[in-house]
Design a protein around this motif. Sequence first.
Motif, PDB file in Angstrom:
ATOM      1  N   VAL A  10       0.851  -1.369   0.113  1.00  0.00           N
ATOM      2  CA  VAL A  10      -0.110   0.078   0.180  1.00  0.00           C
ATOM      3  C   VAL A  10       0.966   1.344  -0.103  1.00  0.00           C
ATOM      4  CG1 VAL A  10      -1.878   1.353   1.141  1.00  0.00           C
ATOM      5  CG2 VAL A  10      -1.909  -1.218   1.260  1.00  0.00           C
ATOM      6  N   ALA A  11       0.879   2.007  -1.065  1.00  0.00           N
ATOM      7  CA  ALA A  11       1.764   3.317  -1.188  1.00  0.00           C
ATOM      8  C   ALA A  11       0.728   4.371  -1.241  1.00  0.00           C
ATOM      9  CB  ALA A  11       2.335   3.203  -2.562  1.00  0.00           C
ATOM     10  N   THR A  12       0.897   5.218  -0.198  1.00  0.00           N
ATOM     11  CA  THR A  12       0.139   6.490  -0.044  1.00  0.00           C
ATOM     12  C   THR A  12       0.734   7.326  -1.247  1.00  0.00           C
ATOM     13  OG1 THR A  12       1.855   7.428   1.538  1.00  0.00           O
ATOM     14  CG2 THR A  12       0.151   6.344   2.419  1.00  0.00           C
ATOM     15  N   GLY A  13      -0.491   8.391  -1.258  1.00  0.00           N
ATOM     16  CA  GLY A  13      -0.229   9.209  -2.531  1.00  0.00           C
ATOM     17  C   GLY A  13       1.202   9.911  -2.523  1.00  0.00           C
ATOM     18  N   ASP A  14       1.377  10.493  -1.370  1.00  0.00           N
ATOM     19  CA  ASP A  14       2.697  11.221  -1.526  1.00  0.00           C
ATOM     20  C   ASP A  14       4.035  10.317  -1.710  1.00  0.00           C
ATOM     21  OD1 ASP A  14       2.498   9.820   1.033  1.00  0.00           O
ATOM     22  OD2 ASP A  14       3.023  11.305   2.404  1.00  0.00           O
ATOM     23  N   LEU A  15       3.788   9.187  -1.210  1.00  0.00           N
ATOM     24  CA  LEU A  15       5.073   8.459  -1.467  1.00  0.00           C
ATOM     25  C   LEU A  15       4.949   7.841  -2.928  1.00  0.00           C
ATOM     26  CD1 LEU A  15       7.515   6.272  -0.541  1.00  0.00           C
ATOM     27  CD2 LEU A  15       5.595   4.540   0.080  1.00  0.00           C
ATOM     28  N   ALA A  16       4.152   7.579  -3.565  1.00  0.00           N
ATOM     29  CA  ALA A  16       3.977   7.346  -5.055  1.00  0.00           C
ATOM     30  C   ALA A  16       4.631   8.486  -5.888  1.00  0.00           C
ATOM     31  CB  ALA A  16       2.582   7.102  -5.560  1.00  0.00           C
ATOM     32  N   ILE A  17       4.261   9.819  -5.230  1.00  0.00           N
ATOM     33  CA  ILE A  17       4.517  11.123  -5.949  1.00  0.00           C
ATOM     34  C   ILE A  17       6.074  11.005  -5.772  1.00  0.00           C
ATOM     35  CG2 ILE A  17       4.575  13.624  -5.701  1.00  0.00           C
ATOM     36  CD1 ILE A  17       1.771  13.374  -5.089  1.00  0.00           C
ATOM     37  N   ALA A  18       6.557  10.600  -4.439  1.00  0.00           N
ATOM     38  CA  ALA A  18       8.063  10.693  -4.580  1.00  0.00           C
ATOM     39  C   ALA A  18       8.862   9.902  -5.432  1.00  0.00           C
ATOM     40  CB  ALA A  18       8.405  10.495  -2.827  1.00  0.00           C
ATOM     41  N   VAL A  19       8.270   8.580  -5.540  1.00  0.00           N
ATOM     42  CA  VAL A  19       9.193   7.772  -6.134  1.00  0.00           C
ATOM     43  C   VAL A  19       9.118   8.229  -7.632  1.00  0.00           C
ATOM     44  CG1 VAL A  19       8.879   5.471  -7.388  1.00  0.00           C
ATOM     45  CG2 VAL A  19       8.452   5.808  -4.618  1.00  0.00           C
ATOM     46  N   ASN A  20       7.976   8.524  -8.155  1.00  0.00           N
ATOM     47  CA  ASN A  20       7.720   8.933  -9.684  1.00  0.00           C
ATOM     48  C   ASN A  20       8.480  10.372  -9.928  1.00  0.00           C
ATOM     49  OD1 ASN A  20       6.137   7.039 -10.696  1.00  0.00           O
ATOM     50  ND2 ASN A  20       4.512   7.827  -9.291  1.00  0.00           N
ATOM     51  N   ALA A  21       8.662  11.239  -9.044  1.00  0.00           N
ATOM     52  CA  ALA A  21       9.566  12.286  -9.335  1.00  0.00           C
ATOM     53  C   ALA A  21      10.888  11.941  -9.330  1.00  0.00           C
ATOM     54  CB  ALA A  21       9.124  13.340  -7.922  1.00  0.00           C
ATOM     55  N   ALA A  22      11.596  10.976  -8.318  1.00  0.00           N
ATOM     56  CA  ALA A  22      12.816  10.702  -8.403  1.00  0.00           C
ATOM     57  C   ALA A  22      13.225   9.985  -9.703  1.00  0.00           C
ATOM     58  CB  ALA A  22      13.300   9.679  -7.256  1.00  0.00           C
ATOM     59  N   ILE A  23      12.236   9.106  -9.998  1.00  0.00           N
ATOM     60  CA  ILE A  23      12.470   8.656 -11.391  1.00  0.00           C
ATOM     61  C   ILE A  23      12.663   9.524 -12.767  1.00  0.00           C
ATOM     62  CG2 ILE A  23      11.684   6.956 -13.358  1.00  0.00           C
ATOM     63  CD1 ILE A  23      10.182   5.635 -11.049  1.00  0.00           C
ATOM     64  N   ARG A  24      11.934  10.649 -12.593  1.00  0.00           N
ATOM     65  CA  ARG A  24      11.783  11.744 -13.545  1.00  0.00           C
ATOM     66  C   ARG A  24      13.042  12.649 -13.540  1.00  0.00           C
ATOM     67  NH1 ARG A  24       6.190  12.070 -11.870  1.00  0.00           N
ATOM     68  NH2 ARG A  24       4.843  11.049 -13.347  1.00  0.00           N
ATOM     69  N   LEU A  25      13.480  12.675 -12.427  1.00  0.00           N
ATOM     70  CA  LEU A  25      14.632  13.574 -12.147  1.00  0.00           C
ATOM     71  C   LEU A  25      15.988  12.863 -12.236  1.00  0.00           C
ATOM     72  CD1 LEU A  25      13.498  15.759  -9.085  1.00  0.00           C
ATOM     73  CD2 LEU A  25      13.750  16.659 -11.374  1.00  0.00           C
ATOM     74  N   GLU A  26      15.735  11.569 -12.395  1.00  0.00           N
ATOM     75  CA  GLU A  26      16.898  10.533 -12.516  1.00  0.00           C
ATOM     76  C   GLU A  26      17.853  10.945 -11.412  1.00  0.00           C
ATOM     77  OE1 GLU A  26      18.518  11.208 -16.458  1.00  0.00           O
ATOM     78  OE2 GLU A  26      17.189   9.462 -17.156  1.00  0.00           O
ATOM     79  N   ARG A  27      17.251  11.155 -10.095  1.00  0.00           N
ATOM     80  CA  ARG A  27      18.018  11.235  -8.832  1.00  0.00           C
ATOM     81  C   ARG A  27      17.867  10.059  -7.988  1.00  0.00           C
ATOM     82  NH1 ARG A  27      21.006  15.885  -8.316  1.00  0.00           N
ATOM     83  NH2 ARG A  27      20.453  17.775  -9.592  1.00  0.00           N
ATOM     84  N   PRO A  28      18.733   9.763  -6.941  1.00  0.00           N
ATOM     85  CA  PRO A  28      18.461   8.830  -6.081  1.00  0.00           C
ATOM     86  C   PRO A  28      17.457   9.316  -5.153  1.00  0.00           C
ATOM     87  CG  PRO A  28      20.804   9.262  -6.020  1.00  0.00           C
ATOM     88  CD  PRO A  28      20.402  10.295  -6.976  1.00  0.00           C
ATOM     89  N   LEU A  29      16.397   8.274  -4.770  1.00  0.00           N
ATOM     90  CA  LEU A  29      15.175   8.493  -3.751  1.00  0.00           C
ATOM     91  C   LEU A  29      15.926   8.219  -2.266  1.00  0.00           C
ATOM     92  CD1 LEU A  29      12.467   9.478  -3.116  1.00  0.00           C
ATOM     93  CD2 LEU A  29      11.723   6.885  -3.568  1.00  0.00           C
ATOM     94  N   LEU A  30      16.070   9.247  -1.609  1.00  0.00           N
ATOM     95  CA  LEU A  30      16.331   9.097  -0.091  1.00  0.00           C
ATOM     96  C   LEU A  30      15.057   8.787   0.718  1.00  0.00           C
ATOM     97  CD1 LEU A  30      18.576   8.670   2.087  1.00  0.00           C
ATOM     98  CD2 LEU A  30      18.512  11.270   2.341  1.00  0.00           C
ATOM     99  N   VAL A  31      14.856   7.590   1.438  1.00  0.00           N
ATOM    100  CA  VAL A  31      13.864   7.394   2.216  1.00  0.00           C
ATOM    101  C   VAL A  31      14.028   7.278   3.481  1.00  0.00           C
ATOM    102  CG1 VAL A  31      11.556   5.921   2.559  1.00  0.00           C
ATOM    103  CG2 VAL A  31      12.763   6.226   0.097  1.00  0.00           C
TER     104      VAL A  31
END
Length: 279
Positions: A10-31
């Motif tokens: 279960v991914a909350t909306g803000d978590l899904a946004i963070a994952v997709n933003a990191a993919i688009r920016l091509e930057r590491p996602l720090l969680v």
Amino acid sequence: MHFSGTADYVATGDLAIAVNAAIRLERPLLVKGEPGTGKTELAVQVARSLGLPLLEWSVKSTTRAQQGLYEYDAVSRLRDSQLGDARVHDISNYIRRGKLWQAFAAEERVVLLIDEIDKADIEFPNDLLQELDRMEFHVYETGETVRARKRPIVIITSNNEKDLPDAFLRRCFFHYIRFPDAETLARIVDVHFPGIKPELVRAALTRFFEVRETPGLKKKPSTSEVLDWLKLLVAEDLAPADLQASPRDALPRLHGALLKNEQDVHLFERLAFMARRNG
């Protein structure tokens, strides 16, 4: 590529946004987030959702950044030279590829998990700055430069045990996984225990949040711990009434799944004693 969670996560909306933003920016996602809130599992589910291979680099207190790139096994080369092995003439036979090299060399895009980066020395993140930023590094023993064929999706987890350098943070997209509210936690429970009795879930989560919000608790129970607790409740076939707190016994049933140190157990025992003393 778009991540929105999976049937098992279960991914909350803000978590899904963070994952997709990191993919688009091509930057590491720090969680970051409390232990047991699904940080490591996030990388597993992102890879599953996007249909990509997963490479896991579990960081320990003794882990060095160089190990993620490669290691030169000089001892094996010396031993082989003493034995007259012809392999010693090619130094590349003694280069052991690390997880970053494996991710860079992969034919297809991969998800690279760098798990619990805050366990390592404070210089560990700084030593990976250029490699994660440029997606390349130099192998001094062979003189070659390794560049990523397909830029990996990098997910880095931290339990916030130590502060990370500002220069490293600047290169990451950051997300903090908040502890789920009751509604989200109920959805998570439903994923892991389909068909569980709703009355038991309501009673268990009510009791769980009572325990978690008890003042003075040293370690609050996490999402993974409430799932373990529910598994035991189902196995013991307990009824919702069995979970209600009583002044005589403030400890929850099967509390070993929730309370993980003696201070917190003693805290509940003192609360029970005070409740009995006060009538």
